[in-house]
Design an enzyme around this catalytic site. Sequence first.
Site, PDB file in Angstrom:
ATOM      1  N   SER A 176       0.791  -1.240   0.000  1.00 42.53           N
ATOM      2  CA  SER A 176       0.000   0.000   0.000  1.00 42.53           C
ATOM      3  C   SER A 176       0.817   1.282   0.000  1.00 42.53           C
ATOM      4  O   SER A 176       0.262   2.353  -0.247  1.00 42.53           O
ATOM      5  CB  SER A 176      -0.906   0.022   1.230  1.00 42.53           C
TER       6      SER A 176
ATOM      7  N   LYS B  94       0.555   3.551  -2.946  1.00 45.14           N
ATOM      8  CA  LYS B  94      -0.608   4.429  -3.161  1.00 45.14           C
ATOM      9  C   LYS B  94      -0.226   5.904  -3.096  1.00 45.14           C
ATOM     10  O   LYS B  94      -0.771   6.738  -3.811  1.00 45.14           O
ATOM     11  CB  LYS B  94      -1.686   4.130  -2.104  1.00 45.14           C
TER      12      LYS B  94
ATOM     13  N   TYR C  72      -2.997  -1.548 -10.371  1.00 42.39           N
ATOM     14  CA  TYR C  72      -2.995  -1.519  -8.904  1.00 42.39           C
ATOM     15  C   TYR C  72      -2.237  -2.732  -8.340  1.00 42.39           C
ATOM     16  O   TYR C  72      -1.412  -2.591  -7.433  1.00 42.39           O
ATOM     17  CB  TYR C  72      -4.443  -1.489  -8.394  1.00 42.39           C
TER      18      TYR C  72
ATOM     19  N   TYR D 275      -4.038   3.236   7.922  1.00 41.41           N
ATOM     20  CA  TYR D 275      -5.251   2.429   8.053  1.00 41.41           C
ATOM     21  C   TYR D 275      -6.153   3.021   9.141  1.00 41.41           C
ATOM     22  O   TYR D 275      -6.171   4.245   9.329  1.00 41.41           O
ATOM     23  CB  TYR D 275      -4.904   0.960   8.348  1.00 41.41           C
TER      24      TYR D 275
ATOM     25  N   VAL E  56       0.988  -3.824   3.952  1.00 37.58           N
ATOM     26  CA  VAL E  56       0.828  -5.116   4.623  1.00 37.58           C
ATOM     27  C   VAL E  56       2.055  -6.027   4.539  1.00 37.58           C
ATOM     28  O   VAL E  56       2.061  -7.081   5.167  1.00 37.58           O
ATOM     29  CB  VAL E  56      -0.408  -5.896   4.104  1.00 37.58           C
TER      30      VAL E  56
HETATM   31  N1  GLU Z   1      -2.093  -5.622  -2.170  1.00 36.14           N
HETATM   32  C1  GLU Z   1      -2.816  -5.073  -1.193  1.00 36.14           C
HETATM   33  C2  GLU Z   1      -4.309  -5.141  -1.357  1.00 36.14           C
HETATM   34  O1  GLU Z   1      -4.955  -4.332  -1.931  1.00 36.14           O
HETATM   35  C3  GLU Z   1      -2.339  -3.781  -0.634  1.00 36.14           C
HETATM   36  C4  GLU Z   1      -2.608  -3.933   0.783  1.00 36.14           C
HETATM   37  C5  GLU Z   1      -1.908  -2.998   1.716  1.00 36.14           C
HETATM   38  O2  GLU Z   1      -0.678  -2.971   1.792  1.00 36.14           O
HETATM   39  O3  GLU Z   1      -2.657  -2.287   2.412  1.00 36.14           O
HETATM   40  O4  GLU Z   1      -4.875  -6.046  -0.855  1.00 36.14           O
END
Ligand code: GLU
Length: 336
Positions: free
Chosen positions: A84, A87, A209, A261, A279
């Site tokens: 993430s 992003k 993504y 988060y 994550v």
């Molecule tokens: N690949 C991940 C997903 O969208 C990104 C998750 C993350 O790092 O928050 O599930």
Amino acid sequence: MQIMESSTHRDNLVEANLPPHPTHLQTVLQELYQQYQPLRAGKVASYIPELSKMNPDWFSICITTVDGQRYEVGDFQQLFTIQSIAKVFAYGLALEDHGSDFVLTKVGVEPTGEAFNAIILDEKFKRPYNPMVNPGAISITSLIKGDDQSERLQRLLDMFHRYIGHASFIDVPTYVSERTTGHRNRAIAHLMLNCGMIDQKIDDALDLYFQQSSLMVNCRDLATMAATLANKGINPITTERAVEACYVKDILSVMYTCGMYNFAGEWAYKVGLPAKSGVSGGILVVVPNRMGIGIFSPLLDERGNSVRGVKVCEALSAQLGLHLFDCAAQAGWSDE
Ligand code: GLU
């Protein structure tokens, strides 16, 4: 354990306008590493099969200052997928492609207080809540310009190259793993399509993504990427501009309110710095005009943040007086 120091300490740090007592910055990192290395709380992410293969013992802390000094401890060359944290940077590229007014019509900037993959949308304004949760991030990848999918991917990779300072690659097993098991993300994209929040090409947006999430970085890279944002968008190691300066405040504001988060509020309260976690166990932290911090440790708490990473950042912020609203500490810096 590897420990490296590539600075001449106090002189360089004073030039970089760092907090008092910088001579012990490397020592602080080493002590925090020793203190939290034995901590075994948390779990390695397993909802993407490839991620579950990570070694729970991996742990590293890196700092890159805005004048290019590096302080690093632990497994700082260990590669892992950025997840993430990507992003943040895709958001910057979308801002450059379209300007912030347009992007704001497509993706909001309101924190959700919900998990990263929560299926919630701002139906009143017909947009996802913010670019740091999955609906917003998928919508952002749909905005990346390019004549075709390979040009869009190349533009993303070029952008990451500028922040990191060297070429990086996508880990194909993780990408395939994400792609095959990403049913929730597909559901989010279809829901957005149903609500008219995203255009028809949802498979392309999802693919980009999944690819950006699977980019390989190490902890040193995270610190350099963070230092680039701390340095008004210029990579302090290569001196190349990675993002237009006018968008850095937009990126940092969203990181500050939405980057951790459903722990974002408590993080802002305790650590007080713009950050983004992923994550795979990375946390990227920006200390504006001073330094970038990268932490990597794959053991996650129930919200998806690295357990050791959060502890280290709370301690670093307190010990170095980094909280953006710690007026007393910052007054101390300018008195120096
Ligand atoms: N690949 C991940 C997903 O969208 C990104 C998750 C993350 O790092 O928050 O599930």
